[in-house]
Design a protein around this motif. Sequence first.
Motif, mmCIF file in Angstrom:
data_model
loop_
_atom_site.group_PDB
_atom_site.id
_atom_site.type_symbol
_atom_site.label_atom_id
_atom_site.label_comp_id
_atom_site.label_asym_id
_atom_site.label_seq_id
_atom_site.Cartn_x
_atom_site.Cartn_y
_atom_site.Cartn_z
ATOM 1 N N ASP A 169 -6.545 11.517 5.583
ATOM 2 C CA ASP A 169 -5.666 10.342 5.506
ATOM 3 C C ASP A 169 -5.517 9.643 6.855
ATOM 4 O O ASP A 169 -4.456 9.132 7.204
ATOM 5 C CB ASP A 169 -4.271 10.728 4.975
ATOM 6 C CG ASP A 169 -4.309 11.050 3.486
ATOM 7 O OD1 ASP A 169 -5.129 10.445 2.777
ATOM 8 O OD2 ASP A 169 -3.539 11.918 3.053
ATOM 9 N N GLN A 170 -6.607 9.636 7.616
ATOM 10 C CA GLN A 170 -6.582 9.002 8.939
ATOM 11 C C GLN A 170 -7.303 7.655 8.947
ATOM 12 O O GLN A 170 -7.273 6.949 9.960
ATOM 13 C CB GLN A 170 -7.220 9.935 9.977
ATOM 14 C CG GLN A 170 -6.408 11.206 10.229
ATOM 15 C CD GLN A 170 -7.140 12.177 11.137
ATOM 16 O OE1 GLN A 170 -8.355 12.134 11.264
ATOM 17 N NE2 GLN A 170 -6.393 13.069 11.771
ATOM 18 N N LEU A 171 -7.960 7.332 7.846
ATOM 19 C CA LEU A 171 -8.663 6.058 7.792
ATOM 20 C C LEU A 171 -7.652 4.943 7.548
ATOM 21 O O LEU A 171 -6.859 5.004 6.611
ATOM 22 C CB LEU A 171 -9.695 6.056 6.664
ATOM 23 C CG LEU A 171 -10.588 4.807 6.578
ATOM 24 C CD1 LEU A 171 -11.528 4.750 7.773
ATOM 25 C CD2 LEU A 171 -11.390 4.800 5.290
ATOM 26 N N VAL A 172 -7.670 3.960 8.418
ATOM 27 C CA VAL A 172 -6.734 2.844 8.279
ATOM 28 C C VAL A 172 -7.218 1.941 7.151
ATOM 29 O O VAL A 172 -8.263 1.293 7.259
ATOM 30 C CB VAL A 172 -6.620 2.043 9.593
ATOM 31 C CG1 VAL A 172 -5.665 0.869 9.402
ATOM 32 C CG2 VAL A 172 -6.146 2.938 10.722
ATOM 33 N N LEU A 173 -6.477 1.934 6.058
ATOM 34 C CA LEU A 173 -6.855 1.123 4.901
ATOM 35 C C LEU A 173 -6.296 -0.284 5.066
ATOM 36 O O LEU A 173 -5.205 -0.468 5.608
ATOM 37 C CB LEU A 173 -6.309 1.747 3.613
ATOM 38 C CG LEU A 173 -6.786 3.169 3.297
ATOM 39 C CD1 LEU A 173 -6.131 3.675 2.024
ATOM 40 C CD2 LEU A 173 -8.303 3.222 3.158
ATOM 41 N N PRO A 174 -7.023 -1.286 4.603
ATOM 42 C CA PRO A 174 -6.504 -2.656 4.701
ATOM 43 C C PRO A 174 -5.277 -2.832 3.811
ATOM 44 O O PRO A 174 -5.107 -2.121 2.821
ATOM 45 C CB PRO A 174 -7.676 -3.510 4.198
ATOM 46 C CG PRO A 174 -8.483 -2.592 3.328
ATOM 47 C CD PRO A 174 -8.340 -1.222 3.923
ATOM 48 N N THR A 175 -4.424 -3.761 4.180
ATOM 49 C CA THR A 175 -3.247 -4.058 3.367
ATOM 50 C C THR A 175 -3.482 -5.368 2.626
ATOM 51 O O THR A 175 -4.211 -6.240 3.096
ATOM 52 C CB THR A 175 -1.983 -4.182 4.229
ATOM 53 O OG1 THR A 175 -2.209 -5.172 5.237
ATOM 54 C CG2 THR A 175 -1.650 -2.857 4.897
ATOM 55 N N LEU A 176 -2.853 -5.492 1.484
ATOM 56 C CA LEU A 176 -2.970 -6.729 0.713
ATOM 57 C C LEU A 176 -2.410 -7.896 1.520
ATOM 58 O O LEU A 176 -1.415 -7.742 2.236
ATOM 59 C CB LEU A 176 -2.179 -6.614 -0.592
ATOM 60 C CG LEU A 176 -2.898 -6.080 -1.828
ATOM 61 C CD1 LEU A 176 -1.896 -5.893 -2.957
ATOM 62 C CD2 LEU A 176 -4.017 -7.000 -2.266
ATOM 63 N N PRO A 177 -3.017 -9.072 1.423
ATOM 64 C CA PRO A 177 -2.439 -10.255 2.069
ATOM 65 C C PRO A 177 -1.003 -10.474 1.606
ATOM 66 O O PRO A 177 -0.647 -10.139 0.471
ATOM 67 C CB PRO A 177 -3.353 -11.390 1.593
ATOM 68 C CG PRO A 177 -4.644 -10.722 1.262
ATOM 69 C CD PRO A 177 -4.276 -9.370 0.736
ATOM 70 N N GLU A 178 -0.191 -11.035 2.470
ATOM 71 C CA GLU A 178 1.236 -11.204 2.180
ATOM 72 C C GLU A 178 1.478 -11.965 0.885
ATOM 73 O O GLU A 178 2.336 -11.593 0.081
ATOM 74 C CB GLU A 178 1.918 -11.928 3.343
ATOM 75 C CG GLU A 178 3.425 -12.030 3.189
ATOM 76 C CD GLU A 178 4.094 -12.717 4.364
ATOM 77 O OE1 GLU A 178 5.324 -12.833 4.346
ATOM 78 O OE2 GLU A 178 3.380 -13.145 5.296
ATOM 79 N N VAL A 179 0.719 -13.026 0.660
ATOM 80 C CA VAL A 179 0.943 -13.822 -0.546
ATOM 81 C C VAL A 179 0.632 -12.997 -1.798
ATOM 82 O O VAL A 179 1.315 -13.112 -2.823
ATOM 83 C CB VAL A 179 0.112 -15.134 -0.524
ATOM 84 C CG1 VAL A 179 -1.388 -14.863 -0.581
ATOM 85 C CG2 VAL A 179 0.522 -16.030 -1.693
ATOM 86 N N ALA A 180 -0.389 -12.127 -1.723
ATOM 87 C CA ALA A 180 -0.728 -11.274 -2.868
ATOM 88 C C ALA A 180 0.397 -10.277 -3.151
ATOM 89 O O ALA A 180 0.736 -10.014 -4.311
ATOM 90 C CB ALA A 180 -2.039 -10.534 -2.605
#
Length: 278
Positions: A19-30
Amino acid sequence: MSKLAEKVQQELIEAIDNDQLVLPTLPEVALKVRDAAEDPDIGVPQISKVIGNDAALTARIIKVVNSPLLRSSREITDLQMAISRLGINYTCNLAIGLAMEQMFQATTDVVDRKMREVWTKSTEIAGICHVLCRHYTRLMPDQATLAGLVHQIGVLPILTYAEENSELLADAISLSHVIDNIHPIIGDRILRAWDFPELISMVPSQHLDFSRNSAKVDYVDIVQVATLQSYLGTDHPYTQLDWGTVPAFAKLGLDPNVDVQEDQDLAADMEAAMKMLQ
């Protein structure tokens, strides 16, 4: 596989497992659209207000509703009218999927080109998914479209990693090996971290298992067939497979030896669906 590809692949798998891989976050509008959609009492004006804060996304939604595939007898120029025409669930799934395009951008030209290539292919497959879903299943076209848009989402962290590791970035063959082998696993992780429905979250890791045979047709089947159909007329390795052994075709009621794009009506629908997402 090269030693570099093996090394990077091992590092990425270890990062995933720990669990060390930095996953992208959803764009704020999404995120805002999804939060709004989870309110059972939400109405068109409220959804319109959330989406309306993003001018580019508003324009895309209006473009979709006026596409040859969906348009009504008169042109729609107002976001609220567009949402009323599409429906709240359809609009929200579409908005979440389209908002992801802003994630496919990078700081280096090489990675930026690769990200745009991935997004372009994703929109092509999403368009085919939309049409296959409407014509051959009773599933939801908006969910099928979303599944097509996110099926390669796992490529993002790999390309981000490559941006920070010039050795991998300079070796296109190794980079492709790593992407092909790792992106399905990462894709599932990302979609589950985003709390996507399980029927969508499992698409990245399962859509390339061409022997997969689930009890009934699902979004994995649709993405699978759309992926194969997207490579017709090319020398891609997928075109060398025996499509007759792929259960997804039978579940959609499709003859694997027939190019669905030879059907003029279907071909026109697919072209319209692809254009509305680009």
